[in-house]
Structures are given as C-alpha cells and as structure tokens.
Design a protein around this motif. Structure first.
Motif, PDB file in Angstrom:
ATOM      1  N   GLU A   1      -9.020  -7.620  -6.599  1.00 44.84           N
ATOM      2  CA  GLU A   1      -8.666  -6.820  -5.423  1.00 44.84           C
ATOM      3  C   GLU A   1      -9.876  -6.051  -4.897  1.00 44.84           C
ATOM      4  O   GLU A   1     -10.047  -5.898  -3.683  1.00 44.84           O
ATOM      5  CB  GLU A   1      -7.524  -5.861  -5.765  1.00 44.84           C
ATOM      6  N   ALA A   2     -10.711  -5.558  -5.813  1.00 45.23           N
ATOM      7  CA  ALA A   2     -11.927  -4.854  -5.384  1.00 45.23           C
ATOM      8  C   ALA A   2     -12.851  -5.800  -4.621  1.00 45.23           C
ATOM      9  O   ALA A   2     -13.422  -5.438  -3.579  1.00 45.23           O
ATOM     10  CB  ALA A   2     -12.641  -4.269  -6.598  1.00 45.23           C
ATOM     11  N   PHE A   3     -12.990  -7.023  -5.111  1.00 46.38           N
ATOM     12  CA  PHE A   3     -13.820  -8.009  -4.419  1.00 46.38           C
ATOM     13  C   PHE A   3     -13.224  -8.367  -3.054  1.00 46.38           C
ATOM     14  O   PHE A   3     -13.963  -8.581  -2.084  1.00 46.38           O
ATOM     15  CB  PHE A   3     -13.975  -9.262  -5.277  1.00 46.38           C
ATOM     16  N   ARG A   4     -11.907  -8.463  -2.987  1.00 48.81           N
ATOM     17  CA  ARG A   4     -11.275  -8.772  -1.701  1.00 48.81           C
ATOM     18  C   ARG A   4     -11.540  -7.654  -0.696  1.00 48.81           C
ATOM     19  O   ARG A   4     -11.757  -7.919   0.491  1.00 48.81           O
ATOM     20  CB  ARG A   4      -9.771  -8.984  -1.894  1.00 48.81           C
ATOM     21  N   TRP A   5     -11.532  -6.416  -1.153  1.00 44.68           N
ATOM     22  CA  TRP A   5     -11.814  -5.295  -0.257  1.00 44.68           C
ATOM     23  C   TRP A   5     -13.254  -5.383   0.249  1.00 44.68           C
ATOM     24  O   TRP A   5     -13.518  -5.199   1.446  1.00 44.68           O
ATOM     25  CB  TRP A   5     -11.596  -3.973  -0.991  1.00 44.68           C
ATOM     26  N   ILE A   6     -14.198  -5.681  -0.650  1.00 43.33           N
ATOM     27  CA  ILE A   6     -15.607  -5.800  -0.252  1.00 43.33           C
ATOM     28  C   ILE A   6     -15.775  -6.942   0.743  1.00 43.33           C
ATOM     29  O   ILE A   6     -16.490  -6.813   1.750  1.00 43.33           O
ATOM     30  CB  ILE A   6     -16.490  -6.024  -1.495  1.00 43.33           C
ATOM     31  N   ALA A   7     -15.106  -8.070   0.465  1.00 43.23           N
ATOM     32  CA  ALA A   7     -15.210  -9.216   1.372  1.00 43.23           C
ATOM     33  C   ALA A   7     -14.702  -8.876   2.759  1.00 43.23           C
ATOM     34  O   ALA A   7     -15.256  -9.324   3.775  1.00 43.23           O
ATOM     35  CB  ALA A   7     -14.426 -10.392   0.788  1.00 43.23           C
ATOM     36  N   ALA A   8     -13.651  -8.061   2.829  1.00 42.22           N
ATOM     37  CA  ALA A   8     -13.100  -7.672   4.125  1.00 42.22           C
ATOM     38  C   ALA A   8     -14.047  -6.745   4.887  1.00 42.22           C
ATOM     39  O   ALA A   8     -14.122  -6.789   6.122  1.00 42.22           O
ATOM     40  CB  ALA A   8     -11.745  -6.991   3.935  1.00 42.22           C
ATOM     41  N   GLN A   9     -14.785  -5.909   4.158  1.00 41.95           N
ATOM     42  CA  GLN A   9     -15.716  -4.987   4.811  1.00 41.95           C
ATOM     43  C   GLN A   9     -16.946  -5.703   5.364  1.00 41.95           C
ATOM     44  O   GLN A   9     -17.563  -5.246   6.320  1.00 41.95           O
ATOM     45  CB  GLN A   9     -16.167  -3.890   3.816  1.00 41.95           C
ATOM     46  N   TYR A  10     -17.314  -6.808   4.737  1.00 37.60           N
ATOM     47  CA  TYR A  10     -18.531  -7.532   5.133  1.00 37.60           C
ATOM     48  C   TYR A  10     -18.191  -8.999   5.354  1.00 37.60           C
ATOM     49  O   TYR A  10     -18.808  -9.903   4.756  1.00 37.60           O
ATOM     50  CB  TYR A  10     -19.609  -7.374   4.055  1.00 37.60           C
ATOM     51  N   ALA A  11     -17.224  -9.234   6.199  1.00 38.37           N
ATOM     52  CA  ALA A  11     -16.710 -10.596   6.405  1.00 38.37           C
ATOM     53  C   ALA A  11     -17.764 -11.554   6.946  1.00 38.37           C
ATOM     54  O   ALA A  11     -17.657 -12.774   6.757  1.00 38.37           O
ATOM     55  CB  ALA A  11     -15.511 -10.545   7.355  1.00 38.37           C
ATOM     56  N   GLU A  12     -18.784 -11.032   7.601  1.00 36.80           N
ATOM     57  CA  GLU A  12     -19.793 -11.904   8.206  1.00 36.80           C
ATOM     58  C   GLU A  12     -20.863 -12.326   7.201  1.00 36.80           C
ATOM     59  O   GLU A  12     -21.730 -13.142   7.536  1.00 36.80           O
ATOM     60  CB  GLU A  12     -20.452 -11.181   9.389  1.00 36.80           C
ATOM     61  N   ARG A  13     -20.818 -11.817   5.982  1.00 32.02           N
ATOM     62  CA  ARG A  13     -21.864 -12.117   5.000  1.00 32.02           C
ATOM     63  C   ARG A  13     -21.282 -12.852   3.799  1.00 32.02           C
ATOM     64  O   ARG A  13     -20.142 -12.582   3.400  1.00 32.02           O
ATOM     65  CB  ARG A  13     -22.535 -10.817   4.536  1.00 32.02           C
ATOM     66  N   PRO A  14     -22.013 -13.786   3.198  1.00 29.83           N
ATOM     67  CA  PRO A  14     -21.510 -14.487   2.002  1.00 29.83           C
ATOM     68  C   PRO A  14     -21.397 -13.525   0.825  1.00 29.83           C
ATOM     69  O   PRO A  14     -22.198 -12.603   0.680  1.00 29.83           O
ATOM     70  CB  PRO A  14     -22.561 -15.569   1.749  1.00 29.83           C
ATOM     71  N   LEU A  15     -20.405 -13.755  -0.003  1.00 25.97           N
ATOM     72  CA  LEU A  15     -20.113 -12.863  -1.123  1.00 25.97           C
ATOM     73  C   LEU A  15     -20.484 -13.546  -2.437  1.00 25.97           C
ATOM     74  O   LEU A  15     -20.008 -14.647  -2.732  1.00 25.97           O
ATOM     75  CB  LEU A  15     -18.631 -12.493  -1.125  1.00 25.97           C
TER      76      LEU A  15
END
Length: 219
Positions: free
Chosen positions: A3-17
């Motif tokens: 869930e923490a990773f999903r939150w980070i991915a949502a904040q920086y959707a334009e960048r690869p995770l």
C-alpha cells in the motif's frame, strides 16, 4: 508495504517505480515484487543487495557471528521500538525492561504479544522467500550478494528457484575480513569500547569509512 508503494506510485505517476533494498530491506523489496502484479502496482524493477532469504537461517547466523553483530542489530532495533512506542503509546505499552532481551528472545516475545503467529518459527517463515517462493516473480529482479557475508548464508541463494526475469550475482574471491586479535579477545568477554572496535575493524579492512554511529531509525 504494498500500500505504501501504491501511494508513492500515485504521487509520481509519470516516473518509473523501482524498489531497492539491502539485508532485511532487500527481503521486503522481493516480497513487494511478488505481490505487485496482483495489487496493480506498476513496479518497474527491484534490486536486492544481500537480502535475507530465510530469516530463521539469518537469525542463527547472527547468533554464531562475533557478538558485536547482534549488539549492532539490537541497538538499532531497540531505538526503532522506542520510537514506535512514542508514536503509538496506546498500542505499544512495553517498558524498557522488555527491550533488554536478546535478539531471539525479543523477537519471540514481540511475536507472542503483538502478532497472530502461533510461534517464532511460524513468524520467521511468514517472510521467508526461500526455495521456490520467488519462482513466480513477474517483475525484473536483480539480486547481489556475497559468498562470505557473515549473517546472510550464501547456501540460501544456491537453493533459490528463480524465473528467467531474475538475475542472481554472488560475489566471491575477496576473502573474509580477519578481525584483529584484540577484538577477538574482546568478543570472548573482555571489555572494549565500541568506537575502538569499529576503528580496529576499519584498520583491518584497510579503510577509514567504517565508523560507529549511534543507532537511529533513519540510519
């Protein structure tokens, strides 16, 4: 963690995770990679450096290693637990006497008090990635470890079943660090200041960069 990773991915959707971790952090990164596809997590790749593969084997290796390894892990963990207690006093009501336990006893006590696992063995197995548990990886993974890591047994890596998308590299040939005689003697019961121990380890390794630092959650 997912869930923490999903939150980070949502904040920086334009960048690869990507996920990068070492030791127990490497274990977490690998487990996130296993769960990423089902969770809809757009994880581009994972790099795990000397990750814990079988936690039961890792705990036993720490107990066999020179004593300062366990002291180092306990110092960091106790500081983290005190921080957790300060942030969530309504949930974590243990006092400092509980934190005086050794690594195995403290882990077993916390498992019994704060988890639903029936035993320490079941808890450790709960975050193991040994054997064929990583065989279903769909995320590209790179694992880097050392053949002579004193607390991460290399045998655990040799028994891994990995997909073609994962790459394992085991570094060898560097030799094991020989501890100075005075430090070995100190591990047999003589007193030795931790900063002096760190300086002697650095001298044995031929570097000035090995320094003792007070444990903190952010280090």
């Amino acid at each position: 963690m997912v869930e923490a990773f999903r939150w980070i991915a949502a904040q920086y959707a334009e960048r690869p995770l990507f996920a990068v971790g070492f030791s127990l952090g490497g274990n977490f990164a690998l487990r996130v990679a296993l769960r990423a596809p089902a969770a809809g997590l757009p994880l581009a790749g994972v790099c795990a450096v000397c990750p814990v593969i079988d936690p039961a084997h890792g705990l036993a290796a720490i107990e066999r290693a020179p004593r300062f390894y366990e002291q180092y892990f306990l110092a960091k963990w106790r500081a983290s637990l005190r921080r957790k207690r300060a942030l969530f006093p309504e949930r974590y009501r243990f006092d400092d006497r509980a934190l005086r336990r050794g690594l195995r006893d403290l882990t077993a006590w916390l498992v019994a008090e704060y988890t639903e696992y029936p035993s320490l063995a079941a808890y450790l197995d709960g975050y193991s990635v040994a054997g064929e548990r990583l065989a279903g990886l769909e995320v590209p993974v790179r694992i880097l470890t050392s053949a002579d890591d004193p607390v991460i047994p290399v045998e655990d890596f040799r028994r891994l079943a990995l997909p073609d998308s994962a790459r394992l590299t085991v570094l060898s040939g560097g030799g094991t660090l020989r501890l100075p005689r005075r430090l070995v003697a100190a591990e047999r019961g003589q007193r030795l200041d931790r900063r002096r121990a760190a300086r002697r380890c650095a001298k044995a390794a031929g570097t000035r960069r090995w320094r003792w630092r007070p444990a903190s959650p952010g280090w």
